[in-house]
Write an enzyme that holds these catalytic residues in place. Sequence first.
Site, mmCIF file in Angstrom:
data_model
loop_
_atom_site.group_PDB
_atom_site.id
_atom_site.type_symbol
_atom_site.label_atom_id
_atom_site.label_comp_id
_atom_site.label_asym_id
_atom_site.label_seq_id
_atom_site.Cartn_x
_atom_site.Cartn_y
_atom_site.Cartn_z
ATOM 1 N N TYR A 229 -15.371 1.890 -8.405
ATOM 2 C CA TYR A 229 -15.453 1.987 -6.943
ATOM 3 C C TYR A 229 -14.951 3.358 -6.530
ATOM 4 O O TYR A 229 -14.035 3.916 -7.144
ATOM 5 C CB TYR A 229 -14.605 0.881 -6.295
ATOM 6 N N TYR A 239 -6.311 4.575 -2.752
ATOM 7 C CA TYR A 239 -7.275 4.132 -3.763
ATOM 8 C C TYR A 239 -7.713 5.305 -4.648
ATOM 9 O O TYR A 239 -7.120 5.545 -5.673
ATOM 10 C CB TYR A 239 -8.485 3.436 -3.124
ATOM 11 N N THR A 278 -12.876 -9.491 -2.924
ATOM 12 C CA THR A 278 -12.651 -10.100 -4.226
ATOM 13 C C THR A 278 -11.161 -10.342 -4.402
ATOM 14 O O THR A 278 -10.334 -9.821 -3.652
ATOM 15 C CB THR A 278 -13.142 -9.191 -5.367
#
Length: 401
Positions: A229, A239, A278
């Site tokens: 990702y 991230y 998720t």
Amino acid sequence: MSLREIKPGNRGYLYVNSHPTGCRAEVDRLWQRTPAPVGDRPGPVALVIGSSAGYGLAATLAGLRTHRMRGLGIAFEAAATERRTASAGWYRTARTAELAAEAGTDFTFLNGDAFSDAVKDEAAARIAARFGTIDLLIYSVAAPRRTDPLTGAVHHSVIKPLGADYRAKTLVFEDGTPRLGELHLPAADEAERDATVQVMGGADWQLWIDALLSKGLLADGFRTVALSYVGSDITAPVYRAGTIGAAKQHLEDTARAIDTRLGGAGRAGTVVAGAAVTQASTAIPSIALYTSILHRVTGTGWRTTVDQAADLWGRLTGDGEPDTDDLGRIRLDAWEMAPEVQAAVRTSWEQVDADTVATAADTGWFHDQVGRLYGWNVPGVDYAAAAETDVPWPAPPSAGI
């Protein structure tokens, strides 16, 4: 038989139990969303590592239903006990195996720690006995820790920024009602960064390829991909520019190393998926708010995990090479990263406050999606009825595997 009336045990995003009927119904819903079979001939032999959740589950369902995939899925799930239900992934795998059998595909599942040598040896033995070689390996593993089989060292991953502390808006559901909160994360040190790379980078993927290659189990034209990702600049500090991003960079570096080692006999690469709700993504700070805003912005343009998995399979099984970016990565995230989408998300991100969060972001949708990961909030399920919690793990076929 162990019939129980189950109530959701959760605080915010964290659920300590799952609902077997709900998990079954959710898998059925995902199955029906995948494209119809493209033919009646047996499909490629695949090994899916991390087949019980998220993109690994979606890739498994799309491979089974649309392409009649054969092979083996690996997951690490907990069985039911006297006090607790089984893990959601356990129930999802049980239903996936039933659907695979109903579709006439030769696919089974192995429950164990994919990081261990024992599971690698068991998987190799099953593949050799039933199929001889494999055509495809999909690596989709997210875990909080990993024991290095070479050294015995236990590494724990952390979700932290690198270089500087991170402060940002976040979404909080502690009392059941979404509200805007403030997040502060200290920067990771070098040891934390390295440990996260050991857990979530490409080291284990490389060991899988080494193990299968050494046993002559890779077919001519073999292909392997690992799920990754990139995401938005909005969440980059925690991230892509954080400890997880360091791990993803290692994964991409490993792809190039594996590709070189395979030479002309096979190919390796990474797949950049789009945002999704998720079990792994809900643990990442600020992702809940970002994803809720993204869903509000994209509306019907939102691409689910099975939508993206179907796209991936189409690229992997189509004629010629799949389209890649300038770094050689297969991109499934164009719908998320479109400039007009990111501009709209940034505007909402910058303007959202405690009074507007419920309208600027799809917070109710997000909370509902998190519940579905554990079999809750699934339409059509009677949660007042007792459910059978003691569901067996799928039995291997009587011959070969």
